[in-house]
Scaffold this motif. Sequence first.
Motif, PDB file in Angstrom:
ATOM      1  N   SER A   1      25.024  -9.045  61.082  1.00 18.60           N
ATOM      2  CA  SER A   1      26.164  -8.786  60.209  1.00 18.60           C
ATOM      3  C   SER A   1      26.837  -7.524  60.727  1.00 18.60           C
ATOM      4  N   LEU A   2      27.966  -7.710  61.422  1.00 19.62           N
ATOM      5  CA  LEU A   2      28.667  -6.600  62.068  1.00 19.62           C
ATOM      6  C   LEU A   2      29.946  -6.298  61.309  1.00 19.62           C
ATOM      7  N   ARG A   3      30.090  -5.040  60.886  1.00 19.20           N
ATOM      8  CA  ARG A   3      31.326  -4.618  60.226  1.00 19.20           C
ATOM      9  C   ARG A   3      32.075  -3.658  61.125  1.00 19.20           C
ATOM     10  N   VAL A   4      33.388  -3.820  61.226  1.00 24.80           N
ATOM     11  CA  VAL A   4      34.229  -2.996  62.082  1.00 24.80           C
ATOM     12  C   VAL A   4      35.051  -2.045  61.210  1.00 24.80           C
ATOM     13  N   LEU A   5      35.001  -0.760  61.546  1.00 26.74           N
ATOM     14  CA  LEU A   5      35.680   0.266  60.765  1.00 26.74           C
ATOM     15  C   LEU A   5      36.414   1.220  61.693  1.00 26.74           C
ATOM     16  N   ILE A   6      37.533   1.743  61.238  1.00 27.55           N
ATOM     17  CA  ILE A   6      38.176   2.892  61.880  1.00 27.55           C
ATOM     18  C   ILE A   6      38.120   4.026  60.867  1.00 27.55           C
ATOM     19  N   ASP A   7      37.331   5.056  61.161  1.00 29.53           N
ATOM     20  CA  ASP A   7      37.161   6.132  60.184  1.00 29.53           C
ATOM     21  C   ASP A   7      37.720   7.467  60.664  1.00 29.53           C
ATOM     22  N   VAL A   8      38.188   7.531  61.915  1.00 30.76           N
ATOM     23  CA  VAL A   8      38.802   8.751  62.443  1.00 30.76           C
ATOM     24  C   VAL A   8      40.012   8.336  63.264  1.00 30.76           C
TER      25      VAL A   8
END
Length: 809
Positions: free
Chosen positions: A86-93
């Motif tokens: 279960s891979l989640r993709v995030l942009i946090d910076v």
Amino acid sequence: MKEKELRIALVCYGGVSLAVYMHGVTKELWKLVRASQALHAGRHGRPGTGHGQSHDFAAASVGDNRPFDTESVYFDLLHDLLPDLSLRVLIDVVAGASAGGINGVLLARALAHDLDLDPLTGLWLENADVTRLLTADSRAGKWSKWFMRPVLWAMTRRLERLAPDPEVRDKLSLFVRSRWFRPPFDGNRLMGFLLDAAHAMGRSDAQPQASLMPRGLPLSLHVTVTDFHGYTTRIPAHDPPEILEREHRHRFSFHYRRGGAGDVQSDFRDGDVPGLVFAARASASYPGAFPPAQLRHIDRLLNERGEGWDGRAHFFQRNFAEYRRQGADPDQASFIDGSVLNNKPFAAAVAAIAGRPAYREVDRRVVYIDPKPAARAQAPGGRRDVPGFFRTIRGALSDIPRNEPVRDELLAIAARNARVERLRGLLDAARPRVAEQVALVVGGPLPFAPTIEQIRHWRDRASARAAEQAGFAFEAYLRLKIEGALEYLADLLVPCLGRLDAGARPALLAALHEWARSRGVLPDRLDAGREGEMLAWVRFLRDFDIAFRARRLRFLIRELNAIYPMVGTGEHADTLPDDLDEIKASLYSALERLPGPSGAATDGLGVFNAGERSALNNTMRADGPVPGPETLDRVLGQLAAAWNLEAQSDEIDEIFALMGLNYLGPAARRQIFEAYLGFAFWDVLTFSTSGWVELDEFHAIRVDRIAPPDARLLQQAGAPTDLRSARMNAFGGFFSRHDREHDYLLGRLQAAERCIDLVVDAGGRTLPADRIDALKRRAFDAILATETRRLGPDNRALAQVRVWVEGCG
């Protein structure tokens, strides 16, 4: 099921009209995050808890009426990784400079409040044009500079090579005959376009809880600018005791965070849009093309439009505190392009990564968008001409600074990764010995349901035993902790003195050291004392050692994260992810409530209201420039009572006694309990040498680039590695709608290819090359279908791009 987060810290370079290409790239990254959000939106809004209940993007995003295209492709790729991963993709910076700053601002606002980037495309294609950007009083008329026409005609052949498109030649003629010796482009008009763009994205208050960020994980945006005049900073030295210098570098910072209880702290709301727009406009003030930006410009524009700025006070407080500490007036500052001094803001992105909470295993990437990568090195023996007078000046003042390599930043990341691996090995090697010490502290096997009193007693015994085992090194460890707490207190309290000189902090730190020596906090020897005796240094650390508590909480969270991949198998067959989630949520809540930078708060004085803060300032100033010991007694007593750190330690004991250990499986219970009690041993072992700095996120950082040469499938099909807008020193896109459309389309297509590469790599599964290429072709087709509706079937740029897509097979 193994669970992982692909976390992206995005760096957007400057590039003038190449901003349109970067819009295509950031739009595709936004679509990737949207697809991940749709797949993983779950029971608690936390990463990975949805586990793909829906089988396609349309079903997963019911109620969202925004158009979509490549989201379906990314959704299917992420779904195909299930049930193994279960891979989640995030942009946090997000960090950006110049044109990258504009795109970074708009992307971050879309991420924070789940707003729409699609309406911006039309604004970019229409407004990033010389005819729209020229100031009204500088635009050439029919007979403006008529004497230049023969010159332009004489340069016809040169112009045809530089600008083969008639549209470009006409607009170049207009530009050359327009106003000279003053910036030709209208900064206020650009600011108006950016305001329109931010509003076109939608309203943040339409769905206050909507966000592409999971609960608990902050989003940070940093935009570089250059203060033309700068402000005076005071630097302490030996002789002379103070050195004055001018500081020209500046960075606008914005943050978003949604807490576990649904509370939202955001610098991206509708009332914050003027501050975001000003940061974008200031960062893109290319010298000579746009005039410098001043805060009065955004105030005047808002007044003309009848718009307010609810977040103005907060914007000033967050972004100009240093100006006011140095006695400078930000209203008088003139900001020019961020790329003058920092065109590639890697450092801002990497610094923002530190201390990020992790719900799952993290694959940390720094992804940077470089629309105009450096050309290949010249062949050995190749001859280079000696630069002429004007070329030398332009290179020294503009071209070379903007193209400064990022080698130092990349080497620093590599060195940091090496330290992480060494520290990881050190902790793993010590694990068996720490487990033995914990067993001795407990006096046998761990009880099934220990009481709060037992846990508190064991925690104190573990600290005492760690001191015995460390021997004389324990005193050095304690002194480092005390010194660190005193330095934090100096940083925290120096603004209360109201002094602007560089000697204020050193003087306050010296006063705190004198207080510590006089009160027994820093005696000649740090003896353990008699049982039950509360020594002064023990009391001080219990009251002010925030950093230790933050390190312990992050270490516990790391240990919990290490269990997730093993859930449901072997000795962890009876451990459930939801149980781990519950404990971790409680630990994060405790971490968030810590005062100061070690926790979620940015100011340890935030526990005081305005009246209490004013009274504290008066107390600090009662003795003159530096407070005496009795004054510090009162101030530190107020801080200790307000922070009440020992109550938090009691709360963690209660979490372990009542929430966690009673229903975790035996293996997970043992591992977490050993981490909690054993942390005293690990901290003594590592803090003196590393300070745990590398363990803030405890993951290696990998660097990926998105640039025209990196889209290999498209390149094999004939797609160019140079953008059309890169002509005329990256101003070319301002003169041609066709070039903007061409580069925007390439931005989307190349970013789609790189997004798929990123997900496949992070997924860790070996997929057949034809399967990956098929996904990319499907994404290309989806983009072409959408853009055909936008641009029309007979569009010239679309026709060219379609040839390359068809060449992909």
